[in-house]
Scaffold this motif. Structure first.
Motif, short mmCIF file in Angstrom:
data_model
loop_
_atom_site.label_atom_id
_atom_site.label_comp_id
_atom_site.label_asym_id
_atom_site.label_seq_id
_atom_site.Cartn_x
_atom_site.Cartn_y
_atom_site.Cartn_z
N THR A 185 0.66 -1.21 -0.18
CA THR A 185 -0.10 0.01 -0.17
C THR A 185 0.80 1.22 -0.18
O THR A 185 0.43 2.37 0.32
CB THR A 185 -1.00 -0.08 1.19
OG1 THR A 185 -0.21 -0.48 2.25
CG2 THR A 185 -2.07 -0.80 1.01
N THR A 226 -5.75 5.31 8.15
CA THR A 226 -6.30 4.04 7.86
C THR A 226 -5.67 3.50 6.55
O THR A 226 -5.61 4.16 5.54
CB THR A 226 -7.84 3.96 7.74
OG1 THR A 226 -8.20 4.30 9.24
CG2 THR A 226 -8.06 2.64 7.63
N ARG A 245 -5.63 -3.09 -1.16
CA ARG A 245 -6.22 -3.85 -2.27
C ARG A 245 -5.35 -4.72 -2.95
O ARG A 245 -4.28 -4.42 -3.32
CB ARG A 245 -6.70 -3.02 -3.43
CG ARG A 245 -7.75 -1.92 -3.03
CD ARG A 245 -8.15 -0.99 -4.23
NE ARG A 245 -7.18 -0.21 -4.53
CZ ARG A 245 -7.16 0.58 -5.42
NH1 ARG A 245 -8.07 0.64 -6.27
NH2 ARG A 245 -5.99 1.30 -6.05
N ARG A 253 -5.67 1.20 3.48
CA ARG A 253 -6.77 0.77 2.57
C ARG A 253 -6.06 -0.09 1.65
O ARG A 253 -5.38 0.30 0.48
CB ARG A 253 -7.53 1.79 1.64
CG ARG A 253 -8.09 2.92 2.64
CD ARG A 253 -9.17 3.32 2.14
NE ARG A 253 -9.83 4.54 2.92
CZ ARG A 253 -10.61 4.20 3.94
NH1 ARG A 253 -10.79 2.81 4.61
NH2 ARG A 253 -11.16 5.19 4.69
N ASN A 265 -8.11 -3.44 11.41
CA ASN A 265 -7.94 -1.84 10.90
C ASN A 265 -6.52 -1.91 11.25
O ASN A 265 -6.06 -1.74 12.40
CB ASN A 265 -8.91 -1.09 12.09
CG ASN A 265 -8.95 0.17 11.52
OD1 ASN A 265 -8.07 0.83 12.44
ND2 ASN A 265 -9.31 0.75 10.48
#
Length: 246
Positions: free
Chosen positions: A14, A58, A62, A60, A51
């Motif tokens: 990320t 935060t 994918r 995220r 989390n």
């Protein structure tokens, strides 16, 4: 059962740095998992459940990303090249760490639709010779393209190396007049991807492609609003269509 991933791998994926940089972030107390300060960069995380935050931001996650690129001429369909700019050089910085690659290739001087992803399984399915995924091109051609060419392409033509192509669908948009220097404009749908195939198919019938643009791959069509050289992520509908095709 939801799969887990190492914390450092998730953060590297990320864009939060290399594994050694992430180790330092964890050591500095900058990373939390479900509100608790992470102690080990190798701890297992379930991305859909846990989390993860870095300095309160935060994360995220994918696993896979899918981009539609409107490839311009002069750029090579590769992840790296010593001489030329690659399609990856056209992408925004946010995608730099994702290890994206082009699904198939377009010649350096060809423009149009190119799919970029890090999903190896989808790429393999779309490129598998057994799948015969249709690809449609627009071309400007020197010479008067006529019914005999439509028939020849429908039968399959013999390329310069002796390979006989699968049947292809040729549509004439405008029949050129060579005497007036007028080009023919066509659309061609093929179901395989041999090297320089469209150009070599026209060469086999005594004509020359001077401009080539890919319009579609399977159900995925080039977005007419996407500027040359730009990329955007696929919509859910576009992705679902590709998955069904692949």
């Amino acid at each position: 059962m939801k799969s887990s991933i190492r914390l450092d791998k998730l953060l590297a994926h990320t864009g939060f740095g290399t594994r050694s940089q992430i180790k330092l972030l964890v050591k500095a107390g900058s990373v939390t998992v479900n509100g608790k300060t992470a102690k080990d960069s190798g701890q297992q995380i379930v991305p859909e459940r846990d989390n993860v935050q870095v300095d309160g931001e935060t994360v995220r996650y994918r696993e896979f990303v899918y981009l539609m690129l409107h490839k311009p001429p002069g750029v090579v369909s590769a992840t790296e090249d010593n001489r030329d700019r690659t399609v990856l050089d056209l992408l925004d910085e946010e995608y730099a760490h994702l290890e994206l690659f082009p699904v198939g290739r377009l010649d350096k001087d060809t423009e149009g639709l190119l799919l970029l992803t890090n999903d190896g399984k989808l790429s393999h399915n779309l490129l598998s010779p057994r799948k015969h995924v249709p690809k449609t091109y627009y071309a400007d051609v020197e010479g008067a393209v006529d019914e005999s060419d439509i028939e020849a392409f429908a039968q399959g033509v013999t390329l310069d190396d002796g390979y006989v192509t699968m049947p292809a669908e040729l549509r004439i948009l405008h029949r050129g007049d060579p005497a007036a220097g007028d080009l023919s404009r066509i659309e061609l749908t093929i179901r395989e991807g041999k090297f320089h195939q469209v150009k070599r198919m026209f060469q086999a019938v005594g004509k020359r492609v001077v401009y080539l643009k890919r319009l579609s791959m399977g159900p995925l069509k080039l977005d007419p609003q996407l500027p040359l050289g730009e990329a955007r992520e696929l919509t859910e509908e576009e992705l679902e269509g590709l998955r069904q095709h692949g």
